[in-house]
Design a protein around this motif. Sequence first.
Motif, short mmCIF file in Angstrom:
data_model
loop_
_atom_site.label_atom_id
_atom_site.label_comp_id
_atom_site.label_asym_id
_atom_site.label_seq_id
_atom_site.Cartn_x
_atom_site.Cartn_y
_atom_site.Cartn_z
N THR A 199 0.81 -1.22 0.00
CA THR A 199 0.00 0.00 0.00
C THR A 199 0.85 1.28 0.00
OG1 THR A 199 -1.87 -1.12 1.05
CG2 THR A 199 -1.78 1.28 1.26
N PRO A 200 1.85 1.42 0.89
CA PRO A 200 2.61 2.68 0.88
C PRO A 200 3.46 2.86 -0.37
CG PRO A 200 3.57 1.12 2.45
CD PRO A 200 2.27 0.54 2.00
N LEU A 201 3.78 1.79 -1.08
CA LEU A 201 4.56 1.92 -2.31
C LEU A 201 3.78 2.70 -3.36
CD1 LEU A 201 5.89 -0.46 -0.72
CD2 LEU A 201 6.42 -1.50 -2.91
N HIS A 202 2.48 2.58 -3.34
CA HIS A 202 1.61 3.33 -4.25
C HIS A 202 1.22 4.68 -3.66
CE1 HIS A 202 0.60 0.03 -7.18
NE2 HIS A 202 1.08 -0.69 -6.18
N ALA A 203 0.98 4.70 -2.35
CA ALA A 203 0.45 5.93 -1.73
C ALA A 203 1.42 7.09 -1.82
CB ALA A 203 0.09 5.64 -0.27
N PHE A 204 2.71 6.82 -1.68
CA PHE A 204 3.67 7.91 -1.56
C PHE A 204 4.24 8.37 -2.90
CE2 PHE A 204 4.63 6.01 2.87
CZ PHE A 204 3.42 6.50 3.34
N LEU A 205 3.88 7.67 -3.98
CA LEU A 205 4.26 8.14 -5.32
C LEU A 205 3.20 9.12 -5.82
CD1 LEU A 205 5.54 4.83 -6.98
CD2 LEU A 205 6.91 6.85 -6.41
N PRO A 206 3.60 10.29 -6.31
CA PRO A 206 2.64 11.35 -6.63
C PRO A 206 2.03 11.23 -8.02
CG PRO A 206 4.84 12.16 -6.97
CD PRO A 206 5.00 10.73 -6.47
N PHE A 207 1.43 10.08 -8.32
CA PHE A 207 0.87 9.86 -9.65
C PHE A 207 -0.54 9.28 -9.52
CE2 PHE A 207 5.48 9.22 -9.88
CZ PHE A 207 5.81 10.31 -10.66
N ASN A 208 -1.38 9.60 -10.49
CA ASN A 208 -2.78 9.18 -10.45
C ASN A 208 -2.95 7.68 -10.69
OD1 ASN A 208 -3.63 11.80 -9.97
ND2 ASN A 208 -3.96 12.25 -12.14
N GLN A 214 14.95 -4.15 -1.12
CA GLN A 214 14.63 -4.32 0.28
C GLN A 214 13.20 -4.83 0.37
OE1 GLN A 214 14.95 -0.09 1.77
NE2 GLN A 214 13.00 -0.59 2.74
N ARG A 215 12.87 -5.40 1.47
CA ARG A 215 11.55 -6.00 1.64
C ARG A 215 10.47 -4.92 1.52
NH1 ARG A 215 10.69 -9.37 7.08
NH2 ARG A 215 10.46 -7.25 7.91
N PRO A 216 9.37 -5.21 0.82
CA PRO A 216 8.30 -4.22 0.67
C PRO A 216 7.78 -3.76 2.03
CG PRO A 216 7.94 -6.05 -0.82
CD PRO A 216 9.08 -6.45 0.07
N GLY A 217 7.41 -2.48 2.10
CA GLY A 217 6.89 -1.94 3.34
C GLY A 217 6.93 -0.43 3.34
N PHE A 218 6.74 0.14 4.51
CA PHE A 218 6.63 1.59 4.65
C PHE A 218 7.92 2.29 4.22
CE2 PHE A 218 5.55 5.58 6.72
CZ PHE A 218 4.16 5.61 6.62
N ASP A 219 9.05 1.76 4.64
CA ASP A 219 10.32 2.41 4.32
C ASP A 219 10.59 2.38 2.83
OD1 ASP A 219 12.88 3.58 5.52
OD2 ASP A 219 13.66 2.00 4.21
N LEU A 220 10.26 1.28 2.16
CA LEU A 220 10.45 1.23 0.71
C LEU A 220 9.56 2.25 0.01
CD1 LEU A 220 11.80 -0.02 -1.72
CD2 LEU A 220 10.07 -1.83 -1.72
N GLY A 221 8.34 2.45 0.52
CA GLY A 221 7.49 3.49 -0.04
C GLY A 221 8.11 4.87 0.06
N LEU A 222 8.75 5.15 1.19
CA LEU A 222 9.43 6.44 1.37
C LEU A 222 10.62 6.57 0.42
CD1 LEU A 222 9.40 6.65 5.28
CD2 LEU A 222 7.90 7.87 3.68
N LYS A 223 11.34 5.47 0.20
CA LYS A 223 12.49 5.51 -0.71
C LYS A 223 12.05 5.73 -2.16
CE LYS A 223 16.16 3.00 1.71
NZ LYS A 223 15.63 3.06 3.08
N LEU A 224 10.94 5.13 -2.55
CA LEU A 224 10.42 5.36 -3.90
C LEU A 224 10.05 6.83 -4.08
CD1 LEU A 224 8.10 2.24 -4.34
CD2 LEU A 224 10.30 2.62 -5.47
N ALA A 225 9.39 7.40 -3.07
CA ALA A 225 8.99 8.81 -3.15
C ALA A 225 10.22 9.71 -3.22
CB ALA A 225 8.13 9.17 -1.94
N ALA A 226 11.26 9.39 -2.45
CA ALA A 226 12.49 10.19 -2.46
C ALA A 226 13.18 10.12 -3.82
CB ALA A 226 13.43 9.71 -1.36
N CYS A 227 13.14 8.92 -4.45
CA CYS A 227 13.75 8.76 -5.77
C CYS A 227 13.07 9.67 -6.79
CB CYS A 227 13.65 7.29 -6.19
SG CYS A 227 14.44 6.90 -7.76
N VAL A 228 11.75 9.76 -6.74
CA VAL A 228 11.02 10.63 -7.67
C VAL A 228 11.28 12.09 -7.34
CG1 VAL A 228 8.70 11.34 -8.38
CG2 VAL A 228 9.25 8.91 -8.18
N ALA A 229 11.32 12.43 -6.05
CA ALA A 229 11.57 13.82 -5.67
C ALA A 229 12.92 14.31 -6.18
CB ALA A 229 11.49 13.96 -4.15
#
Length: 709
Positions: free
Chosen positions: A136-145, A182-197
């Motif tokens: 869930t957070p892997l999708h939530a934190f990426l800023p795309f529709n 890394q294992r899917p989860g909250f931290d990976l969601g944050l890392k994906l968002a940081a990569c896009v930022a």
Amino acid sequence: MIATPNTFRHVSYLWDETRAAQFDALPQPDREVALLIYRSNLLGADLRLTNYGGGNTSCKAMAPDPLTGQSTEVMWVKGSGGDIGTLKKSGLAALYMHRLHALKTIYRGLAHEDEMVELFNHCIYDLASKAPSIDTPLHAFLPFNHIDHLHPDAAIAIAAAADGRAITQELFNGEIGWVDWQRPGFDLGLKLAACVAENPNLRGIMLGSHGLFTWGDTAYDSYVNTLEIIERCANYLDEKSTRPAFGGAIRESLPADQRQQQAAQLAPLLRGLCSTERPMVGHFTDDERVLTFINSTDLARLAPMGTSCPDHFLRTKIKPLVLEAVESLSQRPADDLRTYLTGQFEQYRADYTAYYEACKHPDSPAIRDRNPVVILLPGVGMFTFAKDKQTARVAAEFYINAINVMRGAEAISSYTSLPRQEAFNIEYWLLEEAKLQRMPKPRPLTGRVALITGSAGGIGKAIAKRFADEGACVVLNDNDADRLAGADAEFSSQYGRDTHARALLDVTVASTIRDAFDTASLAFGGVDIVVNCAGISISKPIEEHTEKDWDLLYDILVKGQFLVTQAGVDIMRQQGIGGDVLNIVSKNALVSGPNNAGYGSAKAAQLHLSRLNAAELGKDHIRVNVVNPDAVIADSKIWAGAWAEGRAKAYGVPVEELPAYYAKRTLLNEIILPDDIANACFAFVGGLLNKSTGNVLNVDGGVAMAFVR
């Protein structure tokens, strides 16, 4: 851009503008959700993009808050345990975006990842939606529709290459980002968002060893972007694949018919060895991609490494069991073959135990089944074994994807698998264990395989359906090809592709019996339940009874029962896990009636043959029991034509009054239906009578003359 099918060579462009336009009339956010489901189903239809149950997709849209009526942003994402290829709205989790982002303020770091999953429940917008997954957070934190997270073979081949990051940068010139495994989860969601930022112009992100994230402003944009990126990965692999796959072949495969023959002979042995902890159902494939891998120079090096993508690994286990090549295996005498295979399985179990002991944590779940899921036989193909046919088939599909990944990674660099500790952390993840514990209890016949003779109609089909309803895999068969085709279509519609197989079988022809059991072995790994149900009835006075009538009755009823039982017992003994033989006999085995010398005596022979078999097979833990029906008229070929006329004549009643006549002569005044016989059969094999053999169960409405004692 407007893509077309001709735009792509390595993926399937399936978007239909007319179909998609049908959603235009829907109000928001229903339109976006409908397009999400449509896009997901298209992506899931191509196994080169992701396997059954693999990957997830999402969309974000504004929706009215049911509490305030104010517009709020909501994300719909594939829920836990779903499959995008068959996704429906009920399989989506719908969550408030502002609440998901608010979780960042209480996130305590990697050591506390698992506690966040429970908190997702406090973010649910639609209380009827599916439980949110760890992604869930892997999708939530990426800023795309619209976002697609898939496991395409071509992309994972790059992600699993030793220098995958550099290849990704070279291939996409910075348009695709990279995040280490890394294992899917909250931290990976944050890392994906940081990569896009840090890289706002990205079209996607490659996850090391894992897969691909892509996106778009609309459902169509996301779909095409996903296909374009995967197509570019596949083209790159094609361009670089200039050397023989896996170092080239060191042996040739057997011809196709010999592969099937070898697989059918070996499957019951393998199934028995795989079923030491729970009943397993098998699947066999000699897909060309499998043959290329198992006949190659690099098999011995690559197979023990295991898979790279966690989704592959969870379905296929830490590594496959690789057997010696078929040219050596086929030369072994039967006893030596069993000894060899037993030793191979014992070594695999020991290796798995050592892996568990080396990697376990203080709070790890107890060790699970130590048997292999994937078994490779060079020269022949691949066997997979799991709790049911669908899981076994899907495991094979995942391992073929893993083969594709290894082939691609080796073509452009060198393949790297998931480190053992990381693999263990995924396999024995407490959240994964919780998911397993929430799964429904298996049905009584889950993991069991049944062959019911004459199962294209009447009593046989009713038994097959009852067994399928209770979780069994069934082998439909009949000597009537048209009738069998009809039953096959009916079962496919009612149960899907993984519940049954079909075979033409004439119980008087030994070769068709062998072929039917080979079908059972190839489709499911063997057989556990044999039901002798095929029958014929001839009712004539003794002076009219011909030698041909007599021979036909005894060939079908007695010799047929013997030959089918003999073939089934051979497989059950190879498996070494016991089994059941059920013989559908008749009250006529016990009751003397007029105009019935041939049929009644053949039924008596069937009954006593059952007793003899029960006495002989008990040492193998094979139970033999009898169901004695009477006057089962519905959907039965036996009651068509001369037999009904003969019985009506014998009892002095019109043919149309036979059902009522039979009911009135019973103690319960009941008409007997095929389902009644099916229920009796299930009573014998459903688990409550596992210590019962040599018994007779009358299902006749109560005929006192047919009482056994």
